[in-house]
Structure formats: structure tokens, C-alpha cells
Design a protein around this motif. Structure first.
Motif, short mmCIF file in Angstrom:
data_model
loop_
_atom_site.label_atom_id
_atom_site.label_comp_id
_atom_site.label_asym_id
_atom_site.label_seq_id
_atom_site.Cartn_x
_atom_site.Cartn_y
_atom_site.Cartn_z
N LYS A 164 0.85 -1.18 0.00
CA LYS A 164 0.00 0.00 0.00
C LYS A 164 0.89 1.24 0.00
CE LYS A 164 -3.89 -2.15 2.44
NZ LYS A 164 -4.77 -2.11 3.63
N ALA A 166 1.00 5.78 -0.69
CA ALA A 166 0.26 7.05 -0.74
C ALA A 166 1.05 8.03 -1.59
CB ALA A 166 0.06 7.61 0.67
N VAL A 196 -3.67 4.05 -1.49
CA VAL A 196 -4.73 4.19 -0.50
C VAL A 196 -5.06 5.66 -0.21
CG1 VAL A 196 -4.25 1.96 0.55
CG2 VAL A 196 -3.11 4.02 1.44
N ALA A 197 -4.19 6.58 -0.62
CA ALA A 197 -4.46 8.00 -0.37
C ALA A 197 -3.66 8.85 -1.35
CB ALA A 197 -4.09 8.38 1.07
N HIS A 219 -3.77 5.76 7.67
CA HIS A 219 -3.36 4.51 7.01
C HIS A 219 -2.01 4.06 7.56
CE1 HIS A 219 -6.54 5.08 3.97
NE2 HIS A 219 -6.17 6.35 3.96
N ASP A 221 -0.68 1.33 7.76
CA ASP A 221 -0.05 0.22 7.05
C ASP A 221 0.57 0.64 5.72
OD1 ASP A 221 -2.53 0.77 5.98
OD2 ASP A 221 -3.12 -1.33 5.70
N VAL A 222 0.62 1.94 5.44
CA VAL A 222 1.26 2.41 4.22
C VAL A 222 2.75 2.07 4.27
CG1 VAL A 222 2.07 4.51 3.07
CG2 VAL A 222 -0.34 4.22 3.58
#
Length: 319
Positions: A164, A166, A196-197, A219, A221-222
Motif C-alpha cells: 500500500k 500514498a 490508498v491516499a 493509514h 499500514d502504508v
């Protein structure tokens, strides 16, 4: 895990529609030093307005332009303090001074359009460098699509193709939009990478730090970030350090203030630009136009190069 040492606080850089590649023959013709370009037909003055003196990128452009002005060419280099109104006023001053041509690294690609139009109505050609400027007669810029594609492709590779991530976006200018386009192209080839972002900052370290901190809170878990310029990437790294997390970060610019941080284990790479070459090529175009010579209709693109800890030794750092 906390990061062993504090990242240094450094002054930010900063970097406006989409650009298309000019042929290599055109680039080779224009990329030479502009010294002596205005020697025929009397002295010529080129007015130059660049984004901000607080940014090493723009300072490198300005110094290269001053160094490239040979016999018969005078340059007046001004900095706009990242304010489009100031930059517009500088162009108006150049018009009153009846300069031969103008080089602009626009604070706002569209916002500078009316001032560019006034210059053209006065018979003064305008060359945009680094980012597009509405109405400019010619443009020279980094290949920002390539820059975004290389940075995001490398980030995906270093994350093993599955993680994941961003993205911290930036100002709505052509260079940043093109980097985002290139990033999306790279990520389309890495289906295991989930964005995710995506949030916008303002290309500065401090704002990007705040945006990245909010993303990490939402988030946790990024595993990776793409920052659309080096100050953005540095701000992301500071946010990760503050939260005591390890993420992999890729940026765009290639300034020494970022490459010096490769050893900290957070910033893994950047797409390096050549601000000096942008400045020299822009001055060459401006002096050619002042002599009523034809300029290429397509933007001239300067290739970028992926800079990593492994390739840093062969990269000519700047800033």
C-alpha cells in the motif's frame, strides 16, 4: 522503530497543460551554450523572471542563465518570491524597459497568461522554462512524465510489487500534472501496488510533512510514498520519522539536499532534473526569438535521470 538520527531541516525547493517531446535533433541544436547568441545586430537584453530565490532549483537556473550570457547579450534576472502578482509586475517592468525577449519560470501557468499576452502585444517574445506559461512563444521543460514514471516504477520495484502506498501531490501546474501522469502509468504496470491516499500539499517541506502525517494516521499500514518534488519527499520523511515508522519514499528533482539523505533509509530515490540546462536552453531560445529566428512549436524536453544510492556516484548533484 525510531530513526537513528534527525533529518536536517533544509530550505524547500518548488516546481505548470501537458508537454510533448521534441525530437532529439531539435534538442541537440538548442541545448548548446547561449554565449555569443546576440552578437549580431547590437546588444540585446533578456528579462528573466524565476519563481523564488529561496529554492535552489531556481537559483541554479538563474546562475546558469547569467553564466551563459555571452558578448552582445545582457540578462536581468529577477525572482518572484512564489507570487504571481510579483511576477506579472516584473514582466510589466521588462515591457517598459523594452527588453528584447523574456524568459519566465512561471509561478502559475495560467495566472501569468495576461502578463505574457501584454509582452507579446508589445512585440516581445516570451520563453517558458521548467513549467508551461499560457501564451508563451516557446517552452523548454524537463520530461516530467518520464520523471514520475521512473520514480513510481522504482518505488513499486523496491516494495516488491505488492504494498500500500500514498501520494503527496502538489500545485496545479503542468510539471506536477505530468509527474502524476507518469506515476499512474508506472503503477498501472504494478497491479499489486494499492494507492490508498492521494492528497495535495503545496510543494513545500512543512506542508507536506503535515499532509503525510495525516495520511500515516489514517493509514498506518502504508509502506511507501511518492512525493511530487524533493521538498515534498523530505516532508514525508520528517513525518515518518516523527511517527517512528519506516516507509520507502521516492521524489523528483535530484537536489543535493535530498540525495544527502539517502543513507537514512527512508528516501530511496528521486528523478533528477538539470536546472542549469533548462536555463541555458531557455536563454538560447530567447535570443533566437529576439533575432526573429524560428523557435520549435513543440516543447523542448530535457530528459530526467533516476537517482538512487547505487547511481549517485555518477550523478552531477546540484543545489
Amino acid at each position: 522503530m525510531m530513526i537513528p538520527r534527525t533529518l536536517p531541516v533544509r530550505r524547500p525547493l518548488r516546481r505548470a497543460g501537458a508537454l510533448v517531446a521534441a525530437g532529439l535533433t531539435v534538442l541537440a541544436t538548442l541545448a548548446g551554450c547561449a554565449s555569443g547568441a546576440g552578437s549580431a545586430g547590437g546588444d540585446r537584453t533578456v528579462g528573466v523572471t524565476l519563481n523564488a530565490a529561496s529554492n535552489p532549483f531556481f537559483l541554479a537556473e538563474g546562475k546558469a542563465i547569467e553564466a551563459a550570457a555571452g558578448p552582445g547579450v545582457r540578462v536581468s534576472v529577477q525572482y518572484a518570491n512564489a507570487d504571481v502578482a510579483t511576477q506579472s509586475n516584473q514582466i510589466d517592468t521588462f515591457i517598459r524597459q523594452r527588453v528584447s525577449s523574456i524568459v519566465v519560470d512561471a509561478v502559475d501557468s495560467d495566472g501569468i497568461g495576461p502578463a505574457v499576452l501584454r509582452a507579446k502585444q508589445a512585440g516581445i517574445p516570451v520563453v517558458a522554462i521548467d513549467v508551461a506559461a499560457a501564451g508563451a512563444d516557446a517552452t523548454v521543460a524537463s520530461d516530467n512524465v518520464q520523471a514520475g514514471r521512473d520514480a513510481c516504477g522504482y518505488l513499486a520495484e523496491q516494495l516488491g510489487g505488492r504494498a500500500k502506498i500514498a501520494i503527496v501531490d502538489g500545485s496545479a501546474v503542468s510539471a506536477i500534472a505530468d509527474r502524476m501522469t507518469g506515476c499512474r502509468q508506472a503503477l498501472a504496470q504494478a497491479p499489486g501496488i494499492e494507492v490508498v491516499a492521494t492528497q495535495r500539499a503545496d510543494l513545500t517541506r512543512d506542508k507536506s510533512m503535515t499532509v503525510a502525517s495525516n495520511i500515516l494516521t489514517a493509514h498506518p499500514d502504508v509502506a511507501g510514498f511518492f512525493g511530487v518534488n524533493d521538498p515534498t519527499a523530505i516532508g514525508i520523511a520528517l513525518a515518518a520519522q516523527q511517527k517512528g515508522v519506516r516507509v520507502k519514499i521516492a521524489g523528483v528533482d535530484g537536489a543535493r539536499q535530498l540525495t544527502d539523505l539517502f543513507g537514512d533509509g527512508l528516501i530511496i530515490g528521486t528523478s533528477g532534473q538539470d536546472p542549469a540546462k533548462l536555463g541555458r536552453t531557455g536563454l538560447d531560445l530567447a535570443t533566437r526569438l529576439a533575432r526573429k529566428e524560428q523557435a520549435p512549436s513543440a516543447p523542448v524536453l530535457i530528459p530526467t535521470v533516476l537517482v538512487t544510492p547505487q547511481t549517485l556516484g555518477s550523478y552531477p548533484s546540484w543545489g
